[in-house]
Design an enzyme around this catalytic site. Structure first.
Site, PDB file in Angstrom:
ATOM      1  N   VAL A 111       4.403  39.210  14.933  1.00 26.10           N
ATOM      2  CA  VAL A 111       4.986  39.658  13.757  1.00 26.10           C
ATOM      3  C   VAL A 111       4.273  41.086  13.105  1.00 26.10           C
ATOM      4  O   VAL A 111       2.887  41.933  13.239  1.00 26.10           O
ATOM      5  CB  VAL A 111       4.157  38.908  12.609  1.00 26.10           C
ATOM      6  N   ASN A 142       9.109  43.908  11.036  1.00 24.25           N
ATOM      7  CA  ASN A 142       8.496  43.702   9.797  1.00 24.25           C
ATOM      8  C   ASN A 142       7.958  45.253   9.640  1.00 24.25           C
ATOM      9  O   ASN A 142       8.200  45.613   8.272  1.00 24.25           O
ATOM     10  CB  ASN A 142       7.538  42.661   8.975  1.00 24.25           C
ATOM     11  N   SER A 164      15.568  44.344   7.590  1.00 27.47           N
ATOM     12  CA  SER A 164      16.212  45.904   6.846  1.00 27.47           C
ATOM     13  C   SER A 164      15.941  45.460   5.645  1.00 27.47           C
ATOM     14  O   SER A 164      14.872  45.767   5.028  1.00 27.47           O
ATOM     15  CB  SER A 164      17.438  44.429   7.673  1.00 27.47           C
ATOM     16  N   TYR A 220      14.937  56.478   4.776  1.00 31.98           N
ATOM     17  CA  TYR A 220      15.480  54.790   4.758  1.00 31.98           C
ATOM     18  C   TYR A 220      16.374  54.250   5.244  1.00 31.98           C
ATOM     19  O   TYR A 220      16.190  53.265   5.644  1.00 31.98           O
ATOM     20  CB  TYR A 220      14.029  54.308   4.079  1.00 31.98           C
ATOM     21  N   LYS A 272      17.220  51.722   8.122  1.00 33.15           N
ATOM     22  CA  LYS A 272      17.561  50.680   8.263  1.00 33.15           C
ATOM     23  C   LYS A 272      19.474  50.297   8.367  1.00 33.15           C
ATOM     24  O   LYS A 272      19.280  49.123   9.508  1.00 33.15           O
ATOM     25  CB  LYS A 272      17.052  49.869   6.969  1.00 33.15           C
ATOM     26  N   VAL A 293      10.930  43.297  -3.530  1.00 36.71           N
ATOM     27  CA  VAL A 293       9.659  41.852  -3.292  1.00 36.71           C
ATOM     28  C   VAL A 293       8.284  43.430  -3.796  1.00 36.71           C
ATOM     29  O   VAL A 293       8.139  43.776  -3.509  1.00 36.71           O
ATOM     30  CB  VAL A 293       9.186  41.501  -2.150  1.00 36.71           C
ATOM     31  N   THR A 352       5.681  44.547  -3.458  1.00 38.97           N
ATOM     32  CA  THR A 352       4.780  44.347  -2.520  1.00 38.97           C
ATOM     33  C   THR A 352       3.635  45.880  -2.778  1.00 38.97           C
ATOM     34  O   THR A 352       4.252  46.731  -3.523  1.00 38.97           O
ATOM     35  CB  THR A 352       5.509  44.808  -1.394  1.00 38.97           C
TER      36      THR A 352
END
Length: 256
Positions: free
Chosen positions: A9, A87, A138, A152, A156, A183, A185
């Site tokens: 990961v 990721n 992605s 960006y 992706k 998300v 984050t």
């Protein structure tokens, strides 16, 4: 040596990556995990929490030598590789195409595209042995066009194509690209606090409103999908680009 699956990961020290590790640790398959990040603090905490099942490599994924170190660590510690989750990613530069800095675009592509190419291609010989899986994180930005996000979003979109190419070329390997949604984050913190100048005012306001109204996704929701796909992804979704909440992914989604 244990036959439980071994999953790599990247970007594992925080955010979606750290949540992916936690989802893997809770999985019935009892996978072992090799985490990767530029910073060691989050990785050290995970190793302390899961000393028998977690190990890590600290390094810049944009360097080809880091990919070599990751593969070596997985094989030396656990003896096999069953899955790779790419990721790690960055959002900058946020700027209109008319003001594009080629140097900044190359830095982003080194992390968002060429690093996954490096790691996944080096892992393929081992993944062939285990009929393994590769999951690329992605973004909806690969098909939706935000002002200032061309670097960006295009990186992706390239990842989506790359996942399909692996699935077409490697008959014994499953590959898929997953959009994790919006998300809660550190990337969202940066969008709200640091990147407004390069975006349209309406789009910047949109991200603020998602935060203010509590509509950002908890990391574990998309993380569960990514983790489960790395362990048992199969069937006609191979090679696809899908959103974490697609109906075809119902069996991989976080169970309530």
């Amino acid at each position: 040596m244990s036959s439980s699956p071994v999953i790599i990961v990247t970007g594992a020290s925080r955010g979606i990556g750290a949540s992916i590790v936690e989802q893997l640790m809770a999985a019935p398959e009892q996978p072992r995990v090799v985490g990767v990040s530029r910073s060691s603090a989050g990785l050290e905490a995970l190793e302390k929490k899961y000393p028998e099942r977690f190990t890590y490599v600290t390094g810049d994924v944009a360097k080809d030598s880091t990919s070599d170190a990751i593969i070596s660590r997985a094989l030396e510690k656990f003896g096999r590789i069953d899955g790779v989750i790419c990721n790690a990613g960055v959002l900058e530069p946020i700027a209109p195409v008319a003001k594009a800095s080629l140097e900044d675009w190359k830095k982003l592509y080194d992390i968002n595209f060429f690093a996954p190419v490096s790691l996944s291609s080096k892992a393929i010989p081992e993944l062939r042995k285990t009929h393994g899986r590769i999951v690329f994180v992605s973004s909806d930005a690969s098909t939706i066009f935000f002002n200032g996000w061309a670097a960006y979003g295009s990186s992706k979109a390239a990842i989506n194509h790359y996942a399909g190419s692996i699935a077409a070329e490697e008959k014994d390997i499953f590959a898929i690209a997953i959009a994790p949604g919006i998300v809660d984050t550190n990337m969202q913190n940066n969008i709200r606090d640091n990147f407004g100048e390069g975006m349209s005012s309406d789009e910047h306001k949109f991200f603020h409103e998602l935060h203010n109204t509590g509509k950002l996704l908890p990391p574990q929701i998309p993380a569960a999908v990514v983790a489960n796909l790395s362990l048992r992804g199969s069937g006609d979704i191979n090679g696809k680009y899908l959103s974490y909440d697609a109906e075809t992914l119902a069996s991989y989604q976080l169970q309530k």
